[in-house]
Motif scaffolding. Structure first.
Motif, PDB file in Angstrom:
ATOM      1  N   TRP A  86       0.833  -1.205   0.000  1.00 27.17           N
ATOM      2  CA  TRP A  86       0.000   0.000   0.000  1.00 27.17           C
ATOM      3  C   TRP A  86       0.868   1.256   0.000  1.00 27.17           C
ATOM      4  O   TRP A  86       1.813   1.392   0.771  1.00 27.17           O
ATOM      5  CB  TRP A  86      -0.897  -0.002   1.231  1.00 27.17           C
ATOM      6  CG  TRP A  86      -1.639   1.291   1.423  1.00 27.17           C
ATOM      7  CD1 TRP A  86      -1.346   2.280   2.310  1.00 27.17           C
ATOM      8  CD2 TRP A  86      -2.783   1.741   0.701  1.00 27.17           C
ATOM      9  NE1 TRP A  86      -2.226   3.318   2.205  1.00 27.17           N
ATOM     10  CE2 TRP A  86      -3.139   3.014   1.213  1.00 27.17           C
ATOM     11  CE3 TRP A  86      -3.556   1.189  -0.316  1.00 27.17           C
ATOM     12  CZ2 TRP A  86      -4.215   3.741   0.733  1.00 27.17           C
ATOM     13  CZ3 TRP A  86      -4.634   1.916  -0.789  1.00 27.17           C
ATOM     14  CH2 TRP A  86      -4.961   3.175  -0.268  1.00 27.17           C
ATOM     15  N   ALA A  88       0.077   5.132   0.181  1.00 28.63           N
ATOM     16  CA  ALA A  88      -0.910   6.198   0.334  1.00 28.63           C
ATOM     17  C   ALA A  88      -0.543   7.426  -0.482  1.00 28.63           C
ATOM     18  O   ALA A  88      -1.416   8.102  -1.048  1.00 28.63           O
ATOM     19  CB  ALA A  88      -1.047   6.565   1.809  1.00 28.63           C
ATOM     20  N   GLU A  89       0.751   7.719  -0.567  1.00 32.22           N
ATOM     21  CA  GLU A  89       1.182   8.904  -1.320  1.00 32.22           C
ATOM     22  C   GLU A  89       0.821   8.769  -2.797  1.00 32.22           C
ATOM     23  O   GLU A  89       0.350   9.719  -3.419  1.00 32.22           O
ATOM     24  CB  GLU A  89       2.694   9.088  -1.152  1.00 32.22           C
ATOM     25  CG  GLU A  89       3.212  10.343  -1.843  1.00 32.22           C
ATOM     26  CD  GLU A  89       4.699  10.534  -1.622  1.00 32.22           C
ATOM     27  OE1 GLU A  89       5.278  11.441  -2.258  1.00 32.22           O
ATOM     28  OE2 GLU A  89       5.282   9.776  -0.812  1.00 32.22           O
ATOM     29  N   TRP A  90       1.038   7.572  -3.364  1.00 39.18           N
ATOM     30  CA  TRP A  90       0.709   7.358  -4.791  1.00 39.18           C
ATOM     31  C   TRP A  90      -0.787   7.512  -5.027  1.00 39.18           C
ATOM     32  O   TRP A  90      -1.207   8.150  -6.000  1.00 39.18           O
ATOM     33  CB  TRP A  90       1.166   5.962  -5.218  1.00 39.18           C
ATOM     34  CG  TRP A  90       0.922   5.684  -6.685  1.00 39.18           C
ATOM     35  CD1 TRP A  90       1.775   5.937  -7.712  1.00 39.18           C
ATOM     36  CD2 TRP A  90      -0.265   5.122  -7.263  1.00 39.18           C
ATOM     37  NE1 TRP A  90       1.206   5.568  -8.905  1.00 39.18           N
ATOM     38  CE2 TRP A  90      -0.050   5.064  -8.662  1.00 39.18           C
ATOM     39  CE3 TRP A  90      -1.472   4.659  -6.753  1.00 39.18           C
ATOM     40  CZ2 TRP A  90      -1.004   4.561  -9.529  1.00 39.18           C
ATOM     41  CZ3 TRP A  90      -2.415   4.167  -7.627  1.00 39.18           C
ATOM     42  CH2 TRP A  90      -2.192   4.122  -9.001  1.00 39.18           C
ATOM     43  N   TRP A  91      -1.604   6.956  -4.138  1.00 43.41           N
ATOM     44  CA  TRP A  91      -3.058   7.045  -4.303  1.00 43.41           C
ATOM     45  C   TRP A  91      -3.534   8.486  -4.204  1.00 43.41           C
ATOM     46  O   TRP A  91      -4.424   8.903  -4.950  1.00 43.41           O
ATOM     47  CB  TRP A  91      -3.756   6.173  -3.245  1.00 43.41           C
ATOM     48  CG  TRP A  91      -3.657   4.714  -3.555  1.00 43.41           C
ATOM     49  CD1 TRP A  91      -2.779   3.825  -3.028  1.00 43.41           C
ATOM     50  CD2 TRP A  91      -4.453   3.975  -4.487  1.00 43.41           C
ATOM     51  NE1 TRP A  91      -2.962   2.574  -3.567  1.00 43.41           N
ATOM     52  CE2 TRP A  91      -4.003   2.631  -4.464  1.00 43.41           C
ATOM     53  CE3 TRP A  91      -5.504   4.305  -5.326  1.00 43.41           C
ATOM     54  CZ2 TRP A  91      -4.556   1.632  -5.245  1.00 43.41           C
ATOM     55  CZ3 TRP A  91      -6.077   3.310  -6.119  1.00 43.41           C
ATOM     56  CH2 TRP A  91      -5.597   1.998  -6.070  1.00 43.41           C
ATOM     57  N   ASN A  92      -2.962   9.263  -3.327  1.00 46.52           N
ATOM     58  CA  ASN A  92      -3.351  10.669  -3.207  1.00 46.52           C
ATOM     59  C   ASN A  92      -2.911  11.476  -4.419  1.00 46.52           C
ATOM     60  O   ASN A  92      -3.657  12.341  -4.917  1.00 46.52           O
ATOM     61  CB  ASN A  92      -2.750  11.279  -1.929  1.00 46.52           C
ATOM     62  CG  ASN A  92      -3.406  10.757  -0.671  1.00 46.52           C
ATOM     63  OD1 ASN A  92      -4.589  10.412  -0.678  1.00 46.52           O
ATOM     64  ND2 ASN A  92      -2.649  10.680   0.414  1.00 46.52           N
ATOM     65  N   GLU A  93      -1.702  11.205  -4.920  1.00 43.76           N
ATOM     66  CA  GLU A  93      -1.189  11.953  -6.064  1.00 43.76           C
ATOM     67  C   GLU A  93      -1.962  11.660  -7.349  1.00 43.76           C
ATOM     68  O   GLU A  93      -2.092  12.532  -8.213  1.00 43.76           O
ATOM     69  CB  GLU A  93       0.302  11.627  -6.265  1.00 43.76           C
ATOM     70  CG  GLU A  93       1.211  12.205  -5.199  1.00 43.76           C
ATOM     71  CD  GLU A  93       2.656  11.802  -5.422  1.00 43.76           C
ATOM     72  OE1 GLU A  93       2.896  10.954  -6.317  1.00 43.76           O
ATOM     73  OE2 GLU A  93       3.537  12.325  -4.703  1.00 43.76           O
ATOM     74  N   THR A  94      -2.460  10.442  -7.471  1.00 45.43           N
ATOM     75  CA  THR A  94      -3.135  10.049  -8.728  1.00 45.43           C
ATOM     76  C   THR A  94      -4.659  10.085  -8.610  1.00 45.43           C
ATOM     77  O   THR A  94      -5.337   9.651  -9.540  1.00 45.43           O
ATOM     78  CB  THR A  94      -2.692   8.635  -9.128  1.00 45.43           C
ATOM     79  OG1 THR A  94      -3.059   7.696  -8.084  1.00 45.43           O
ATOM     80  CG2 THR A  94      -1.197   8.575  -9.379  1.00 45.43           C
ATOM     81  N   ARG A  95      -5.177  10.569  -7.481  1.00 42.88           N
ATOM     82  CA  ARG A  95      -6.632  10.555  -7.307  1.00 42.88           C
ATOM     83  C   ARG A  95      -7.345  11.322  -8.406  1.00 42.88           C
ATOM     84  O   ARG A  95      -8.343  10.859  -8.968  1.00 42.88           O
ATOM     85  CB  ARG A  95      -7.009  11.149  -5.952  1.00 42.88           C
ATOM     86  CG  ARG A  95      -8.476  10.963  -5.604  1.00 42.88           C
ATOM     87  CD  ARG A  95      -8.855  11.653  -4.312  1.00 42.88           C
ATOM     88  NE  ARG A  95      -8.957  13.094  -4.490  1.00 42.88           N
ATOM     89  CZ  ARG A  95      -9.422  13.930  -3.561  1.00 42.88           C
ATOM     90  NH1 ARG A  95      -9.773  13.449  -2.376  1.00 42.88           N
ATOM     91  NH2 ARG A  95      -9.488  15.221  -3.786  1.00 42.88           N
ATOM     92  N   SER A  96      -6.841  12.494  -8.730  1.00 43.69           N
ATOM     93  CA  SER A  96      -7.469  13.312  -9.761  1.00 43.69           C
ATOM     94  C   SER A  96      -7.454  12.598 -11.110  1.00 43.69           C
ATOM     95  O   SER A  96      -8.469  12.563 -11.824  1.00 43.69           O
ATOM     96  CB  SER A  96      -6.756  14.656  -9.865  1.00 43.69           C
ATOM     97  OG  SER A  96      -7.330  15.438 -10.889  1.00 43.69           O
ATOM     98  N   SER A  99      -9.883   9.518 -11.041  1.00 45.41           N
ATOM     99  CA  SER A  99     -11.283   9.930 -11.071  1.00 45.41           C
ATOM    100  C   SER A  99     -11.678  10.428 -12.450  1.00 45.41           C
ATOM    101  O   SER A  99     -12.756  10.098 -12.970  1.00 45.41           O
ATOM    102  CB  SER A  99     -11.532  11.020 -10.033  1.00 45.41           C
ATOM    103  OG  SER A  99     -11.279  10.545  -8.726  1.00 45.41           O
ATOM    104  N   GLN A 161      -9.327  19.099  -6.180  1.00 47.00           N
ATOM    105  CA  GLN A 161      -8.690  19.275  -4.875  1.00 47.00           C
ATOM    106  C   GLN A 161      -9.635  19.951  -3.886  1.00 47.00           C
ATOM    107  O   GLN A 161      -9.738  19.557  -2.734  1.00 47.00           O
ATOM    108  CB  GLN A 161      -7.409  20.118  -5.050  1.00 47.00           C
ATOM    109  CG  GLN A 161      -6.348  19.445  -5.901  1.00 47.00           C
ATOM    110  CD  GLN A 161      -5.828  18.164  -5.266  1.00 47.00           C
ATOM    111  OE1 GLN A 161      -5.748  18.043  -4.051  1.00 47.00           O
ATOM    112  NE2 GLN A 161      -5.470  17.200  -6.102  1.00 47.00           N
TER     113      GLN A 161
END
Length: 380
Positions: A86, A88-96, A99, A161
């Motif tokens: 897991w 978390a940093e990658w998931w936050n950076e690529t969320r936009s 989506s 954001q």
């Protein structure tokens, strides 16, 4: 089998006189031993070929939807996580990006479905006049137009954001307005009776969304407010349906079919908020008072359904009545047979009402003022 629409078309073309068409309708009604208005006819299928074509339509639309998703993936591929743990940093950076990719995928798939549905309607609706395929193609087109816009809106909103929920709701309201316009274009081209209901649903959704945006999506008691707005919208749709009904009390033209679908739309919009506000949807233990209130409301719905000669309200409220009666039978000690007794009571009531619909309706209508009776379908 010839529909009312076919007979009207034959009269308009001069192939059949109006008197002959009326005589044919009267003969068919006599053969069936039923009053045409009480039977609440609407055209769904004309033969097994309608079902055959409908299966092909569904498969085709699923296929083009999948192709749309594949094209979207090629145009804007979603980031792929290649790690083993897991991050978390990658998931936050690529969320936009993720989506937006999901929104594009959903929107483009729906766009392909809507476009294909229109093209198929050019043949199966405009030329072949097939009822069930026409209904499916209309729903696919209108739904596709709405989901196309919603996909891009949700994809953008989820990835933003600083999300502004109110602005997102306003955008969805605008999408509903565009969908209503698309339904109007479809009606002008194909004249499928259910189209008016689809467009009306889009306008009702737009109105509710705009009011929610004005009030604020995070306002106190927002769920109750939304239910109230949906109920009021349902009453407006019911009034709109009655306007179509009043224009064709003999129920011999396309206007009656339009009214049928509008009543089918209005019924759950009226029934669900009423029973939800009573508390039926809150849980298993609704209380004896709420259960009795459900039965009373259902009786009122039945009287309205009899007066206007439309059964949609009765069907929409069935699930809630089943819940209420099940609770009442359980309270009176019939725990093991509560569902069986509930089904027996409801089934017996519906079958009795169906068998005696005409005399019961006559008794209800005769209690109404004369001016109002003149606007309703005649009783035998």
């Amino acid at each position: 089998m010839y529909s009312q629409e076919d007979l009207n078309s034959a009269v308009a073309a001069g192939a059949l006189s109006a008197e002959a068409a009326d005589a044919l309708r009267a003969h068919v009604a006599a053969e069936r031993d039923a009053v045409p208005a009480d039977a609440e006819h609407f055209r769904l299928i004309t033969g097994f070929n309608d079902i055959f074509v409908s299966i092909g339509v569904v498969i085709m639309l699923l296929a083009v939807g999948a192709i749309g998703q594949a094209v979207a993936g090629a145009i804007y591929p979603a980031p792929v996580f290649t790690g083993t743990e897991w991050d978390a940093e990658w998931w936050n950076e690529t969320r936009s990006q993720r989506s937006l990719a999901q929104g594009i995928s959903m929107g483009l798939a729906a766009f392909f479905v809507a476009g294909t549905a229109w093209l198929l309607a050019e043949f199966f609706t405009l030329k072949r006049r097939m009822a069930l395929p026409s209904i499916l193609l209309l729903l696919a087109f209108v739904g596709g137009v709405m989901v196309t816009q919603a996909g891009f809106i949700i994809g953008w909103a989820e990835g933003a954001q600083d999300r502004n929920e109110t602005f997102g709701i306003v955008l969805l309201a605008g999408a509903a307005l565009i969908t209503a316009g698309a339904a109007w274009l479809h009606w002008k081209r194909f004249m499928v009776p259910i189209t008016i209901a689809a467009g009306t649903a889009a306008i009702a959704g737009m109105a509710v969304l705009l009011l929610v945006a004005a009030i604020g999506p995070n306002a106190q008691n927002i769920e109750t407010i939304v239910l109230t707005l949906v109920f009021l919208a349902g009453l407006v749709v019911f009034g709109f349906a009655m306007r179509w009904d009043v224009s064709d009390t003999s129920r011999s033209t396309r206007r009656s079919d339009v009214a049928f679908w509008l009543h089918l739309l209005a019924a759950p919009m009226i029934a669900h908020p009423v029973f939800a506000l009573i508390g039926v949807t809150d849980g298993d233990n609704i209380g004896a008072g709420a259960a009795l209130a459900v039965v009373a409301v259902y009786v009122a719905f039945g009287l309205v359904a009899l007066a206007v000669d439309r059964r949609a309200l009765l069907v929409s409220a069935l699930a809630y009545v089943l819940i209420a009666l099940t609770y009442l039978f359980r309270e009176f000690g019939a725990v093991e047979l509560n569902f069986a007794l509930t089904a027996l009571v409801i089934g017996s009531a519906l079958l009795t009402l169906s068998a005696l619909w005409t005399p019961i309706r006559r008794a209800v209508v005769n209690t109404l003022p004369g001016e109002l009776r003149g606007r309703l379908p005649a009783t035998a």
